[in-house]
Design a protein around this motif. Structure first.
Motif, PDB file in Angstrom:
ATOM      1  N   UNK A  61       0.836  -1.204   0.000  1.00 42.14           N
ATOM      2  CA  UNK A  61       0.000   0.000   0.000  1.00 42.14           C
ATOM      3  C   UNK A  61       0.875   1.260   0.000  1.00 42.14           C
ATOM      4  N   UNK A  62       1.969   1.194   0.761  1.00 39.71           N
ATOM      5  CA  UNK A  62       2.859   2.344   0.799  1.00 39.71           C
ATOM      6  C   UNK A  62       3.485   2.627  -0.553  1.00 39.71           C
ATOM      7  N   UNK A  63       3.983   1.575  -1.196  1.00 36.90           N
ATOM      8  CA  UNK A  63       4.606   1.741  -2.510  1.00 36.90           C
ATOM      9  C   UNK A  63       3.588   2.312  -3.496  1.00 36.90           C
ATOM     10  N   UNK A  64       2.392   1.762  -3.450  1.00 39.98           N
ATOM     11  CA  UNK A  64       1.346   2.217  -4.360  1.00 39.98           C
ATOM     12  C   UNK A  64       1.086   3.711  -4.185  1.00 39.98           C
ATOM     13  N   UNK A  65       1.041   4.157  -2.916  1.00 39.28           N
ATOM     14  CA  UNK A  65       0.678   5.557  -2.697  1.00 39.28           C
ATOM     15  C   UNK A  65       1.827   6.501  -2.956  1.00 39.28           C
ATOM     16  N   UNK A  66       3.042   6.078  -2.679  1.00 46.04           N
ATOM     17  CA  UNK A  66       4.180   6.933  -3.038  1.00 46.04           C
ATOM     18  C   UNK A  66       4.198   7.130  -4.553  1.00 46.04           C
ATOM     19  N   UNK A  67       3.968   6.036  -5.275  1.00 44.10           N
ATOM     20  CA  UNK A  67       3.882   6.129  -6.729  1.00 44.10           C
ATOM     21  C   UNK A  67       2.805   7.114  -7.151  1.00 44.10           C
ATOM     22  N   UNK A  68       1.618   6.955  -6.552  1.00 42.90           N
ATOM     23  CA  UNK A  68       0.495   7.821  -6.910  1.00 42.90           C
ATOM     24  C   UNK A  68       0.811   9.287  -6.627  1.00 42.90           C
ATOM     25  N   UNK A  69       1.414   9.524  -5.466  1.00 43.81           N
ATOM     26  CA  UNK A  69       1.698  10.901  -5.058  1.00 43.81           C
ATOM     27  C   UNK A  69       2.672  11.566  -6.034  1.00 43.81           C
ATOM     28  N   UNK A  70       3.731  10.833  -6.401  1.00 40.45           N
ATOM     29  CA  UNK A  70       4.723  11.454  -7.280  1.00 40.45           C
ATOM     30  C   UNK A  70       4.196  11.607  -8.700  1.00 40.45           C
ATOM     31  N   UNK A  71       3.539  10.563  -9.182  1.00 42.59           N
ATOM     32  CA  UNK A  71       2.978  10.683 -10.526  1.00 42.59           C
ATOM     33  C   UNK A  71       1.935  11.795 -10.552  1.00 42.59           C
ATOM     34  N   UNK A  72       1.177  11.909  -9.466  1.00 40.57           N
ATOM     35  CA  UNK A  72       0.163  12.954  -9.383  1.00 40.57           C
ATOM     36  C   UNK A  72       0.778  14.342  -9.418  1.00 40.57           C
ATOM     37  N   UNK A  73       1.881  14.518  -8.709  1.00 34.53           N
ATOM     38  CA  UNK A  73       2.560  15.812  -8.713  1.00 34.53           C
ATOM     39  C   UNK A  73       2.982  16.182 -10.125  1.00 34.53           C
TER      40      UNK A  73
END
Lengths: 233, 209
Positions: free
Chosen positions: B41-53
């Motif tokens: 879950x952590x990896x998924x959200x770090x990915x989401x956060x950076x791609x989102x930025x």
């Protein structure tokens, strides 16, 4: 918003006097805490600066709302000055807290909700200052800073809430005993008096720093105006 | 926004970036089976956060560079409509990226990520992220150091969202009870509501002039 030079001087002297009295009270009047000993005396300072740090950011929030309502740049200057002074107090809080935590919890740092939230809050307001630096037009800078001051402030309690329930749901992480250590001693009457005096003194220090900061801003503006006049002449 | 669908430049960038981050994590963290379940879950959200930025930055920077933001501002529509348009657009992009990343992620990490509750947490998490991100991206594109400004402004504000989303997702993977999880979903809903409301109220001031 700004005081005359004379009042400012009186305020400066008063602040220094209060700080001296406060230090004397903390070291001479306040009783020795039984389990933690001398190191507990940092508590009066720690709670005081932490309180002022929070209050400073509330001032920024209010100033931001007032700026967006009125469009008066005075509010923007107040908000920005309050962030600068508030960050100073925030760092004092973190440092004094670490110094206290080392003997009390046997570590410089724990991922306790209060600590974590406070640090994230410091980062938000560092970002606030960086945002201000990146914009040249004063009106736009004021608007953006006000908006970010509001958004940032709202996120602080939610962050605290999120981290707190996270920590209580995961009992394994709590093991450091931080919760019990934190409310760990009862205060006697003199302790309460010294604490209140300390908070009051540090609040006066805040007001004093703010007044000086705003005065500086005013002088800097005068310099700019004079420069512009010389250049145009 | 329609233009974006035509060029697909942003979308493909976000996608490739997300997949690269997922792969990079695999090498960086030495993920064995146990670790994978814990940190997924952590990896998924770090990915989401950076791609989102990345996406948020481009979506508003492109408007600014083309000068179409001024055009939009002159259009006789409510400014808040502009905010919601931008926000929904960004949200949609994040969801499209997720639609590809989630299956690939569950395939590579051998985890059941495509299930209703995880999808719900992704839906709510990205909504809040797009909501506050669109506002702050509109701020940051008008500053000097605009590409680095957005993450600095956005990440500390997005901490509660990250905590809640990771806990919700991780909890579902660990097969926890709904009574344990509902708290995180409530928090996600609360965050979304509060920040979209605030952004809606102050967006006018950000795009003025």
């Amino acid at each position: 918003m700004s005081l005359s030079n004379r009042t400012l001087q009186i305020l400066n002297v008063l602040t220094v006097l209060l700080l001296v009295v406060n230090t004397a009270l903390i070291f001479l009047y306040a009783p020795l805490e039984r389990t933690m000993g001398e190191v507990q005396r940092i508590f009066y300072f720690h709670v005081g600066v932490a309180w002022v740090g929070m209050a400073a950011f509330v001032v920024t929030l209010v100033a931001g709302v007032l700026y967006l309502r009125t469009g008066n740049l005075r509010w923007d200057r107040l908000g920005a000055a309050s962030v600068e002074v508030g960050l100073l107090f925030t760092f004092l809080t973190i440092v004094s807290g670490s110094v206290w935590a080392r003997p009390a919890w046997n570590t410089w740092w724990t991922w306790d909700p209060r600590l974590t939230t406070y640090t994230i809050m410091a980062l938000i307001y560092i970002a606030y200052l960086m945002l201000r630096q990146g914009i040249d037009d004063p009106n736009r800078r004021a608007r953006f800073a006000a908006v970010y001051g509001i958004v940032g402030f709202i996120s602080v309690p939610i962050t605290f809430f999120a981290i707190r329930i996270w920590r209580t749901i995961h009992p394994a992480v709590i093991g450091t005993g931080s919760e019990t250590a934190q409310g760990g001693f009862d205060m006697t009457q003199p302790m309460v008096v010294v604490l209140l005096f300390s908070i009051a003194t540090l609040s006066v220090l805040y007001v004093c720093l703010m007044a000086n900061r705003l005065q500086l801003e005013k002088l800097a503006e005068r310099v700019e105006q004079l420069k512009a006049r010389i250049l145009s002449a | 926004m329609r233009a974006e669908f035509r060029t697909r430049e942003l979308l493909s960038t976000m996608l490739v970036f997300s997949l690269l981050v997922v792969l990079t994590f695999n090498f960086a963290l030495q993920l064995d089976r146990m670790a994978r379940e814990n940190v997924a879950a952590g990896v998924l959200w770090v990915t989401t956060i950076f791609a989102g930025t990345l996406g948020l930055n481009r979506s508003l920077a492109a408007e600014k560079d083309r000068g179409s933001l001024d055009g939009l501002l002159m259009a006789p529509v409510d400014r808040s409509a502009l905010y919601f348009g931008k926000m929904l657009g960004n949200w949609l992009f994040m969801l499209i990226v997720q639609a590809v990343v989630l299956p690939v992620f569950s395939l590579l990490y051998n985890l059941p990520l495509v299930q209703p509750l995880i999808l719900l947490s992704v839906l709510l998490g990205t909504l809040g992220y797009a909501g506050v991100g669109t506002l702050l991206a509109a701020l940051s594109v008008q500053t000097r150091a605009r590409d680095v400004m957005l993450p600095i402004l956005l990440l500390p504000v997005a901490v509660p969202l990250l905590v809640a989303a990771v806990q919700a997702g991780g909890g579902v993977l660990a097969r926890r009870e709904w009574s344990d999880l509902s708290l995180w979903f409530n928090l996600l809903v609360a965050y979304d509501t509060i920040f979209i409301a605030v952004a809606y109220m102050v967006f006018d001031y950000v795009v003025e002039e």
